[in-house]
Design an enzyme around this catalytic site. Sequence first.
Site, PDB file in Angstrom:
ATOM      1  N   GLY A 134       0.781  -1.242   0.000  1.00  0.00           N
ATOM      2  CA  GLY A 134       0.000   0.000   0.000  1.00  0.00           C
ATOM      3  C   GLY A 134       0.808   1.285   0.000  1.00  0.00           C
ATOM      4  O   GLY A 134       0.389   2.293  -0.566  1.00  0.00           O
ATOM      5  N   GLU A 194       4.394   5.058   5.397  1.00  0.00           N
ATOM      6  CA  GLU A 194       3.209   4.185   5.407  1.00  0.00           C
ATOM      7  C   GLU A 194       2.025   4.908   4.781  1.00  0.00           C
ATOM      8  O   GLU A 194       1.921   6.128   4.887  1.00  0.00           O
ATOM      9  CB  GLU A 194       2.842   3.829   6.859  1.00  0.00           C
ATOM     10  CG  GLU A 194       3.455   2.532   7.362  1.00  0.00           C
ATOM     11  CD  GLU A 194       2.738   1.299   6.831  1.00  0.00           C
ATOM     12  OE1 GLU A 194       2.118   1.368   5.749  1.00  0.00           O
ATOM     13  OE2 GLU A 194       2.808   0.249   7.488  1.00  0.00           O
ATOM     14  N   ASP A 195       1.137   4.147   4.180  1.00  0.00           N
ATOM     15  CA  ASP A 195      -0.091   4.763   3.664  1.00  0.00           C
ATOM     16  C   ASP A 195      -1.082   5.028   4.797  1.00  0.00           C
ATOM     17  O   ASP A 195      -1.736   6.055   4.830  1.00  0.00           O
ATOM     18  CB  ASP A 195      -0.722   3.911   2.556  1.00  0.00           C
ATOM     19  CG  ASP A 195      -0.879   2.440   2.945  1.00  0.00           C
ATOM     20  OD1 ASP A 195      -0.360   2.039   4.009  1.00  0.00           O
ATOM     21  OD2 ASP A 195      -1.517   1.700   2.189  1.00  0.00           O
ATOM     22  N   ASP A 220      -3.368   2.166  11.458  1.00  0.00           N
ATOM     23  CA  ASP A 220      -4.704   1.899  11.997  1.00  0.00           C
ATOM     24  C   ASP A 220      -4.540   1.481  13.459  1.00  0.00           C
ATOM     25  O   ASP A 220      -4.403   2.330  14.341  1.00  0.00           O
ATOM     26  CB  ASP A 220      -5.346   0.814  11.118  1.00  0.00           C
ATOM     27  CG  ASP A 220      -6.791   0.532  11.467  1.00  0.00           C
ATOM     28  OD1 ASP A 220      -7.300   1.102  12.441  1.00  0.00           O
ATOM     29  OD2 ASP A 220      -7.430  -0.288  10.774  1.00  0.00           O
ATOM     30  N   LYS A 254      -5.371   6.795  11.315  1.00  0.00           N
ATOM     31  CA  LYS A 254      -6.707   6.390  11.760  1.00  0.00           C
ATOM     32  C   LYS A 254      -6.598   5.999  13.223  1.00  0.00           C
ATOM     33  O   LYS A 254      -6.345   4.842  13.545  1.00  0.00           O
ATOM     34  CB  LYS A 254      -7.133   5.196  10.895  1.00  0.00           C
ATOM     35  CG  LYS A 254      -8.564   4.770  11.006  1.00  0.00           C
ATOM     36  CD  LYS A 254      -8.712   3.509  10.157  1.00  0.00           C
ATOM     37  CE  LYS A 254     -10.084   3.198   9.765  1.00  0.00           C
ATOM     38  NZ  LYS A 254     -10.141   1.984   8.920  1.00  0.00           N
ATOM     39  N   PHE A 267     -13.682   2.384   6.436  1.00  0.00           N
ATOM     40  CA  PHE A 267     -12.791   1.677   5.519  1.00  0.00           C
ATOM     41  C   PHE A 267     -12.551   2.587   4.330  1.00  0.00           C
ATOM     42  O   PHE A 267     -13.492   3.079   3.707  1.00  0.00           O
ATOM     43  CB  PHE A 267     -13.423   0.353   5.078  1.00  0.00           C
ATOM     44  CG  PHE A 267     -12.414  -0.604   4.515  1.00  0.00           C
ATOM     45  CD1 PHE A 267     -11.884  -1.621   5.295  1.00  0.00           C
ATOM     46  CD2 PHE A 267     -11.963  -0.474   3.209  1.00  0.00           C
ATOM     47  CE1 PHE A 267     -10.930  -2.491   4.783  1.00  0.00           C
ATOM     48  CE2 PHE A 267     -11.012  -1.338   2.681  1.00  0.00           C
ATOM     49  CZ  PHE A 267     -10.491  -2.352   3.472  1.00  0.00           C
ATOM     50  N   VAL A 268     -11.290   2.854   4.034  1.00  0.00           N
ATOM     51  CA  VAL A 268     -10.967   3.767   2.932  1.00  0.00           C
ATOM     52  C   VAL A 268     -10.116   3.045   1.885  1.00  0.00           C
ATOM     53  O   VAL A 268      -9.340   2.145   2.206  1.00  0.00           O
ATOM     54  CB  VAL A 268     -10.236   5.047   3.433  1.00  0.00           C
ATOM     55  CG1 VAL A 268     -11.174   5.893   4.265  1.00  0.00           C
ATOM     56  CG2 VAL A 268      -8.980   4.716   4.223  1.00  0.00           C
ATOM     57  N   ASP A 312      -6.339  -0.647  -0.530  1.00  0.00           N
ATOM     58  CA  ASP A 312      -7.131  -1.582  -1.332  1.00  0.00           C
ATOM     59  C   ASP A 312      -8.298  -2.198  -0.583  1.00  0.00           C
ATOM     60  O   ASP A 312      -8.372  -2.150   0.648  1.00  0.00           O
ATOM     61  CB  ASP A 312      -6.225  -2.721  -1.807  1.00  0.00           C
ATOM     62  CG  ASP A 312      -5.871  -3.668  -0.662  1.00  0.00           C
ATOM     63  OD1 ASP A 312      -5.379  -3.190   0.383  1.00  0.00           O
ATOM     64  OD2 ASP A 312      -6.096  -4.881  -0.803  1.00  0.00           O
ATOM     65  N   ARG A 333      -6.308   0.252  -5.559  1.00  0.00           N
ATOM     66  CA  ARG A 333      -5.049   0.913  -5.191  1.00  0.00           C
ATOM     67  C   ARG A 333      -4.716   2.039  -6.166  1.00  0.00           C
ATOM     68  O   ARG A 333      -4.033   2.989  -5.822  1.00  0.00           O
ATOM     69  CB  ARG A 333      -3.893  -0.091  -5.210  1.00  0.00           C
ATOM     70  CG  ARG A 333      -3.944  -1.139  -4.112  1.00  0.00           C
ATOM     71  CD  ARG A 333      -2.595  -1.841  -4.018  1.00  0.00           C
ATOM     72  NE  ARG A 333      -2.674  -3.131  -3.357  1.00  0.00           N
ATOM     73  CZ  ARG A 333      -2.603  -3.312  -2.043  1.00  0.00           C
ATOM     74  NH1 ARG A 333      -2.476  -2.266  -1.240  1.00  0.00           N
ATOM     75  NH2 ARG A 333      -2.649  -4.517  -1.524  1.00  0.00           N
TER      76      ARG A 333
END
Length: 183
Positions: free
Chosen positions: A51, A103-104, A107, A135, A156-157, A163, A169
């Site tokens: 990601g 990092e993307d 969480d 997040k 959820f994104v 993805d 993606r």
Amino acid sequence: MRPRGAVLADPVLDRMLHSQDEIAERVAELGAAISEDYRGQEVALVTVLRGGLIFLADLCRRVDVPVTLDFMAISSYAGGGGAVRITKDLDDPIEGRHVLVVEDIVDTGLTLHYLLKMLRQRRPATLEVCTLLDKDARRIADLPLRYRGFACPDRFVVGYGLDLGGRFRNLPFIATLKDEVMG
Ligand code: PRP
């Protein structure tokens, strides 16, 4: 450019959270901050596949100090309480280097918690984190996030590297999914 909140083409997508332009602007700001902070030094940008790849590609071109790029891939142990196993290690040593993990999304923070622990053992000169999305509603591990693009709602994104079962993606923007898709 599609306006924020526009109905998006794929039926599972709900709303646009961050447009392509908004992301580009924020990535440029992050790149400028990183360039300022690491002036006179070389930075080893380390990304976790898959990601983080899209964000890294854009971010590194907004950093004007010398950088190197390296990649890791990890997978979670089933029932391992967030423990991860390296499936592809970095190609280069990081001892004595200024390492910035890109990092993307962060969480629960468990992935990064384990990753930072592993990387710290290799004795980098410095070890920091840059995440596009933070997040924090479900955060379990307390992490020092030096750079953060956007606070992310507890939804959820997808898009811009993120993805759903391998899809989305390549969306140039970040969107939320319809609630019913995630059950
Ligand atoms: C995402 C993201 C982080 C991790 C964050 O990766 O890139 O590595 O989840 O979650 P956490 O903070 O709850 O540990 P993912 O496992 O979806 O793999 P991908 O990068 O291949 O999409």
